[in-house]
Design a protein around this motif. Structure first.
Motif, PDB file in Angstrom:
ATOM      1  N   ALA A  78       0.838  -1.203   0.000  1.00 60.76           N
ATOM      2  CA  ALA A  78       0.000   0.000   0.000  1.00 60.76           C
ATOM      3  C   ALA A  78       0.871   1.252   0.000  1.00 60.76           C
ATOM      4  O   ALA A  78       0.533   2.259  -0.624  1.00 60.76           O
ATOM      5  N   ALA A  79       2.010   1.184   0.705  1.00 63.90           N
ATOM      6  CA  ALA A  79       2.891   2.356   0.760  1.00 63.90           C
ATOM      7  C   ALA A  79       3.479   2.660  -0.607  1.00 63.90           C
ATOM      8  O   ALA A  79       3.945   3.774  -0.861  1.00 63.90           O
ATOM      9  N   PHE A  80       3.500   1.645  -1.476  1.00 63.16           N
ATOM     10  CA  PHE A  80       4.065   1.872  -2.807  1.00 63.16           C
ATOM     11  C   PHE A  80       3.127   2.716  -3.674  1.00 63.16           C
ATOM     12  O   PHE A  80       3.583   3.397  -4.582  1.00 63.16           O
ATOM     13  N   VAL A  81       1.828   2.663  -3.355  1.00 61.71           N
ATOM     14  CA  VAL A  81       0.850   3.398  -4.177  1.00 61.71           C
ATOM     15  C   VAL A  81       1.124   4.906  -4.189  1.00 61.71           C
ATOM     16  O   VAL A  81       1.255   5.492  -5.274  1.00 61.71           O
ATOM     17  N   PRO A  82       1.262   5.553  -3.012  1.00 62.63           N
ATOM     18  CA  PRO A  82       1.536   6.999  -3.067  1.00 62.63           C
ATOM     19  C   PRO A  82       2.848   7.341  -3.757  1.00 62.63           C
ATOM     20  O   PRO A  82       2.968   8.403  -4.366  1.00 62.63           O
ATOM     21  N   VAL A  83       3.833   6.426  -3.684  1.00 59.58           N
ATOM     22  CA  VAL A  83       5.086   6.693  -4.394  1.00 59.58           C
ATOM     23  C   VAL A  83       4.787   6.853  -5.881  1.00 59.58           C
ATOM     24  O   VAL A  83       5.308   7.744  -6.556  1.00 59.58           O
ATOM     25  N   ILE A  84       3.902   5.986  -6.379  1.00 65.83           N
ATOM     26  CA  ILE A  84       3.566   6.071  -7.803  1.00 65.83           C
ATOM     27  C   ILE A  84       2.771   7.337  -8.101  1.00 65.83           C
ATOM     28  O   ILE A  84       3.081   8.055  -9.064  1.00 65.83           O
ATOM     29  N   THR A  85       1.779   7.634  -7.270  1.00 63.02           N
ATOM     30  CA  THR A  85       0.982   8.833  -7.555  1.00 63.02           C
ATOM     31  C   THR A  85       1.868  10.076  -7.497  1.00 63.02           C
ATOM     32  O   THR A  85       1.728  10.978  -8.323  1.00 63.02           O
ATOM     33  N   TYR A 124      14.518  12.024  -7.065  1.00 61.78           N
ATOM     34  CA  TYR A 124      15.593  11.303  -6.384  1.00 61.78           C
ATOM     35  C   TYR A 124      15.033  10.585  -5.154  1.00 61.78           C
ATOM     36  O   TYR A 124      15.251   9.389  -4.945  1.00 61.78           O
ATOM     37  N   ALA A 125      14.276  11.351  -4.347  1.00 58.82           N
ATOM     38  CA  ALA A 125      13.691  10.768  -3.142  1.00 58.82           C
ATOM     39  C   ALA A 125      12.743   9.627  -3.503  1.00 58.82           C
ATOM     40  O   ALA A 125      12.754   8.567  -2.867  1.00 58.82           O
ATOM     41  N   LEU A 126      11.943   9.847  -4.546  1.00 56.65           N
ATOM     42  CA  LEU A 126      10.965   8.822  -4.917  1.00 56.65           C
ATOM     43  C   LEU A 126      11.647   7.555  -5.413  1.00 56.65           C
ATOM     44  O   LEU A 126      11.207   6.443  -5.111  1.00 56.65           O
ATOM     45  N   ALA A 127      12.737   7.724  -6.174  1.00 56.02           N
ATOM     46  CA  ALA A 127      13.456   6.547  -6.657  1.00 56.02           C
ATOM     47  C   ALA A 127      13.899   5.697  -5.466  1.00 56.02           C
ATOM     48  O   ALA A 127      13.739   4.473  -5.450  1.00 56.02           O
ATOM     49  N   PHE A 128      14.450   6.371  -4.456  1.00 56.76           N
ATOM     50  CA  PHE A 128      14.918   5.622  -3.286  1.00 56.76           C
ATOM     51  C   PHE A 128      13.756   5.039  -2.489  1.00 56.76           C
ATOM     52  O   PHE A 128      13.815   3.898  -2.034  1.00 56.76           O
ATOM     53  N   LYS A 129      12.689   5.824  -2.312  1.00 60.98           N
ATOM     54  CA  LYS A 129      11.538   5.305  -1.553  1.00 60.98           C
ATOM     55  C   LYS A 129      10.986   4.050  -2.234  1.00 60.98           C
ATOM     56  O   LYS A 129      10.728   3.027  -1.593  1.00 60.98           O
ATOM     57  N   SER A 146      12.608   5.262   4.187  1.00 60.04           N
ATOM     58  CA  SER A 146      11.741   6.088   3.365  1.00 60.04           C
ATOM     59  C   SER A 146      11.964   7.568   3.673  1.00 60.04           C
ATOM     60  O   SER A 146      11.995   8.409   2.779  1.00 60.04           O
ATOM     61  N   VAL A 147      12.152   7.895   4.955  1.00 61.11           N
ATOM     62  CA  VAL A 147      12.434   9.274   5.334  1.00 61.11           C
ATOM     63  C   VAL A 147      13.789   9.703   4.795  1.00 61.11           C
ATOM     64  O   VAL A 147      13.957  10.826   4.312  1.00 61.11           O
ATOM     65  N   MET A 148      14.738   8.769   4.840  1.00 58.32           N
ATOM     66  CA  MET A 148      16.102   9.097   4.421  1.00 58.32           C
ATOM     67  C   MET A 148      16.166   9.625   2.988  1.00 58.32           C
ATOM     68  O   MET A 148      16.926  10.541   2.683  1.00 58.32           O
ATOM     69  N   GLY A 149      15.338   9.017   2.096  1.00 58.14           N
ATOM     70  CA  GLY A 149      15.349   9.470   0.711  1.00 58.14           C
ATOM     71  C   GLY A 149      15.059  10.955   0.592  1.00 58.14           C
ATOM     72  O   GLY A 149      15.584  11.642  -0.273  1.00 58.14           O
TER      73      GLY A 149
END
Lengths: 504, 490
Positions: B48-55, B75-80, B120-123
């Motif tokens: 489920a956490a992957f969904v907002p990364v995509i949006t 950059y952050a999204l790639a890492f997340k 996830s925060v680190m990204g």
């Protein structure tokens, strides 16, 4: 351009890969299904190849049936495949030989058997080999070149003879070292000239590159290709790999893998860096003639049939490289003919050596003898191949060797004539030695009387699968020998086109 | 005034945080027999956490919060995205291992997810304080995870070693960071970058940079901060080892890249030599020691040190020019993505086989080709990929690394490139050593002649990693595109 013209090459290259995927999903015990799948895949690839033969425009000298699609954008590497007169004969030869290998294996899977893995590797190997001959992008070429490495490593390492571990590792490390240098050269080209496209790089012909840089880049490619050929002094992996490899492995190694190296010279090294090629040509020629003599002398010292044939490959590839080193269209036409001829003849010799080993369980020539009395048909085929290999006029081997020697009388402009005429004399002596060691092998294996230990052995003459696998190759050896224009007509225009930098 | 909070930008973290609370509560309420349900909850939460990364990626806008301390860019999204998918694969690997071992299931997933939250925060972290907090959120739970097998002394040793060296390096890093703050007057990376760009960096600043980088060197297990790696990897439960070697390491790199590129970048003389030495030492020492290993996990531990060295190579030459910086950033990201797939895959095979042989010795791989050809084939693919043999994904990772070196083109860069090339050849020996065991050696006497049975979840993990390694090897554009898009915002 119709659908077939644009996708034929892709089909031909990847049908074996699809076949491999199917093989992987068939259970290990269904041997007939496995063998049939492999046969269908290789035959389908050959069928596409024959169709290409008909669609090919023999009057055009440039690339045909081109596909050029984006592949890895960030490094501007493209899926660029195409075929011309240089690739076509090699492509077809590869297809014919691979079908032969699958048929030959039908009831002959070497220990530890496992046809599933063996056939899967053969099919993967075919994809790699075919892909290398059609790739027109350096990175694509490199990938296909490397795809060949793994299956052959496993073939030798798993199904090989007693010293298979040593031989397979040696093969792998030599080749890997070569390809690392080759890749560095490709990167340097990209960095300096901004493209991986072989066609574009051929247009540039070295471009604005400083001479010293050209020389260095060429040297890197030279080592990479020379190891694969193999040229003296990089040949030491070959006798070991050939001797230990299973029959089919030896056949593919001799017939196709060695050609990847010489093909690399003709397709990439010479056209892309013509100035460096001119500088290096005398040295390449020197290594080539050393290879001819060294290989021949090496043959005379062998007592194992396969090892002898392996050393004869070093000598024969020396002739091919001599033709290439002249940098003339005549020499390179001869070289391509030599590649095909050597592929057919030496491939067949390894088949026969494998069959002899299977029957006598030895390849020691001192223990063999009288093959003609025990298995006359096999013996006659063997004799025929020795004749073809030593360059008897009227058979394919002649047209690889003789024009290569002749071409070194008149090398390209800017290359020392005196040097190459000296090479010509040495190479001519090499043909005499070749006759010597081949007839010596024929005499020891086929003539004479059967040794006592094999007196009561029932030796089966040529089997049906062997006939099916061999007849096409034998017919080709005869046909190309009688009418060499079958190949020269195809290659001539393209060689002139690719090597226009040397002034024809 | 309340700070502006962009809930869309924080959605991946919010979902992860909610999931770990749910897992903890579920573990409390569920009866013993039903505890395995927690793994299912954790898996669903991670996906489920992957969904907002995509949006967020589709939306495309860079979002910045808390005065620039927290940035959501590509950059952050790639890492997340990477961290979340790695967590998913690690969960697949853990399910049967944890439920069969009766190791406090609910807590395991809770602790694991906490660490993922930190990643996830680190990204997004672009400020020394948020970087430090993210880093500790990643690391603290892994101390616990390393010692998960309470009754095994090796596991205890693993946790203690990891804890002591980890705390020590945190102290070093904090000291460095405090010096950086003291001189530049800000914890924001962009402000630090502006301070460094003014020129005339005080000598103390160089010490501060050195200490900060040294702290991260522990996270990415670079030599000489690697001593905990082999023992911790060997002692920790195997899924945790896989997690440490991929996700935790990538977390360190995510921070290192943002600190170096945003904060320290203008003064290349201050940070390049440190990274150069770390890269050269990690590659060489990691590889040479890996050659001598007989235990597969220890071998993979040293191999991961060496691979970390390869990833440091582009960073160590990034300061030479704008194009070098660009290809270095791409190289680090692409290398991490590919390394993640192949290393997780290798550990999944180790776990699958350990179920049968109960052994971690490389010699226990003998004859795998005979009785479990599928597993042998997949393991060969991972080994050859790690060695960088085309057409498996590893070649492209090495390729982009060398491209960064060639783009920099200074004598120091070329020297490092040559060291990397020599090391690629050395590495080849021990990876192929495993392949030789599987293909060439006969299976030991008394081996059952039937394939190793692999549980469903573990085989899905194997399938995912294999597909990535093969597809990216043949069509590297998939990852190359991510590397290209993942530009660093301020």
């Amino acid at each position: 351009m119709n659908w077939f013209d644009s996708w034929a090459l892709t089909l031909a290259v990847f049908i074996p890969l699809v076949g491999m995927a199917v093989v992987l999903f068939i259970p290990r015990d269904e041997e007939t299904a496995l063998k049939t799948t492999a046969l269908v895949a290789t035959a389908a690839s050959l069928a596409v190849g024959i169709a290409i033969l008909f669609r090919f425009d023999y009057d055009k000298s440039g690339l045909q049936m081109v596909v050029d699609k984006p592949w890895i954008d960030v490094i501007h590497s493209r899926y660029h495949v195409g075929i011309d007169g240089i690739s076509l004969p090699l492509l077809l030869m590869t297809m014919v030989v691979t079908v032969g290998c699958v048929v030959y294996s039908w009831n002959h899977f070497p220990h530890p058997h496992n046809p599933k893995a063996f056939l899967a590797l053969t099919l993967l190997l075919e994809t790699g080999m075919l892909g290398t001959f059609v790739a027109q992008d350096l990175i694509l070429f490199f990938i296909f070149f490397e795809v060949v490495l793994l299956p052959m490593y496993f073939m030798i390492a798993v199904w090989g003879g007693p010293r298979r571990e040593y031989a397979s590792l040696k093969f792998f490390l030599f080749t890997l070292f070569g390809s690392a240098l080759m890749l560095l050269s490709f990167l340097a080209l990209y960095w300096k000239l901004g493209t991986f496209d072989i066609v574009a790089l051929t247009e540039l012909g070295g471009g604005e590159l400083v001479r010293s840089t050209q020389m260095l880049i060429f040297a890197g490619m030279f080592v990479g290709f020379a190891i694969k050929v193999p040229m003296f002094p990089f040949h030491t992996w070959l006798p070991d790999a050939h001797t230990e490899a299973p029959t089919v492995g030896s056949v593919l190694l001799a017939a196709v893998l060695l050609k990847l190296g010489t093909y690399g010279f003709v397709r990439i090294a010479l056209p892309v860096l013509p100035d460096a090629a001119r500088e290096w040509a005398p040295w390449i020629g020197l290594l080539a003639v050393i290879g001819i003599i060294y290989g021949a002398l090496g043959c005379l010292a062998q007592h194992d049939m396969k090892r002898l044939i392996a050393f004869s490959s070093v000598a024969h590839m020396g002739f091919v490289m001599l033709g290439i080193a002249t940098l003339t269209t005549f020499g390179i036409n001869a070289a391509i003919f030599g590649m095909v001829a050597h592929g057919l003849i030496t491939g067949m010799l390894f088949f026969v050596a494998g069959s002899i080993q299977e029957r006598y369980e030895t390849r020691e020539m001192s223990r063999l003898g009288g093959l003609l009395t025990q298995a006359p048909r096999l013996g006659w085929i063997f004799g025929f191949l020795c004749m073809a290999s030593l360059g008897l006029p009227g058979l394919a081997g002649f047209w690889g060797e003789f024009p290569a020697i002749l071409s070194s009388y008149n090398p390209a402009a800017g290359v020392s004539e005196v040097t190459f005429r000296a090479y010509m004399v040495v190479a001519a002596i090499g043909t005499v030695l070749a006759a010597g060691y081949l007839l010596w092998m024929l005499q020891r294996v086929a003539f004479g009387t059967v040794k006592d230990e094999f007196k009561d052995l029932h030796v089966h003459d040529v089997h049906v699968p062997e006939w099916i696998a061999w007849i096409p190759l034998i017919l080709l050896i005869v046909a190309l020998g009688i009418y060499p224009n079958l190949i020269f007509r195809v290659t001539d225009g393209s060689v002139g086109h690719v090597l226009r930098a040397f002034g024809g | 005034m309340n700070p502006h909070i962009d809930f869309h930008a924080l959605a991946p973290e919010i979902v992860l945080a909610a999931t770990l609370v749910v897992v903890l509560v579920a573990d409390l309420l569920l009866p013993d027999r039903e505890r395995w349900q927690t793994s299912r909850l954790a898996t669903i939460g991670v996906l489920a956490a992957f969904v907002p990364v995509i949006t967020l990626a589709v939306d495309g806008a860079d979002r910045s919060m808390f005065g620039g301390a927290y940035v959501v860019d590509n950059y952050a999204l790639a890492f997340k995205g990477f961290f979340i998918l790695v967590a998913y694969v690690v969960l697949l690997m853990s399910v049967d291992y944890i439920s069969e071992g009766d190791y406090y299931q609910g807590e395991f997933y809770f602790v694991l997810l906490t660490s993922v939250l930190g990643m996830s925060v680190m990204g997004s972290a672009r400020d020394l304080v948020s970087i430090f907090i993210a880093l500790e959120t990643i690391t603290m739970p892994t101390f616990v995870l390393a010692g998960w097998r309470k009754h095994d002394t090796k596991s205890n040793e693993a946790a203690i070693k990891y804890l002591i060296i980890g705390v020590l390096s945190s102290a070093l890093m904090l000291y460095g960071m405090s010096l950086v703050y003291g001189m530049s007057g800000s914890t924001l990376l962009t402000d630090i970058g502006a301070f460094v760009a003014k020129g005339g960096t005080p000598p103390l600043m160089i010490v501060a940079m050195f200490l900060t980088i040294a702290g991260f060197a522990f996270k990415v297990s670079a030599v000489p901060f690697h001593f905990w790696v082999p023992d911790t990897y060997e002692g920790a439960p195997t899924p945790v080892t896989a997690f440490l070697s991929v996700a935790s390491k990538a977390g360190g790199f995510a921070a290192l890249v943002s600190i170096v590129f945003v904060g320290f970048y203008p003064d290349k003389g201050a940070w390049q030599p440190t990274l150069w030495v770390l890269a050269a030492a990690s590659m060489t020492l990691g590889n040479l020691t890996a050659l001598r290993q007989t235990n597969i996990v220890r071998m993979l531990a040293y191999s991961s040190i060496a691979q970390g060295g390869f990833i440091l190579v582009p960073l160590a030459v990034a300061g030479e020019s704008a194009s070098a910086a660009n290809s270095a950033r791409e190289a680090v990201i692409i290398y991490l993505l590919i390394y993640g797939a192949m290393n997780l895959g290798a550990f999944a095979v180790v776990m699958a086989l350990a179920r049968r042989t109960r052994s971690g010795e490389i010699s226990s791989y003998a004859g795998l080709m005979q009785y479990s050809p599928g597993l042998a084939l997949v393991m060969s693919a991972f080994m050859f990929s790690l060695a960088g043999v085309p057409p498996l994904a590893g070649w492209f990772a090495k390729f982009v690394m060398f491209r960064a070196v060639i783009d920099a083109a200074t004598p120091a860069a070329v020297t490092l490139g040559v060291i990397a090339a020599v090391n690629s050849v050395i590495a080849f020996f021990y990876y192929v050593g495993v392949v030789r065991q599987m293909w060439l050696q006969p299976a030991p006497e008394g081996t059952e002649d039937r394939p190793v049975r692999i549980p469903m979840a573990l085989s899905s993990a194997l399938a995912i990693t294999t597909v990535v390694v093969v597809v990216v090897g043949v069509y590297p554009q998939v990852f190359a595109k991510i590397g290209e898009l993942a530009r660093l915002g301020g």
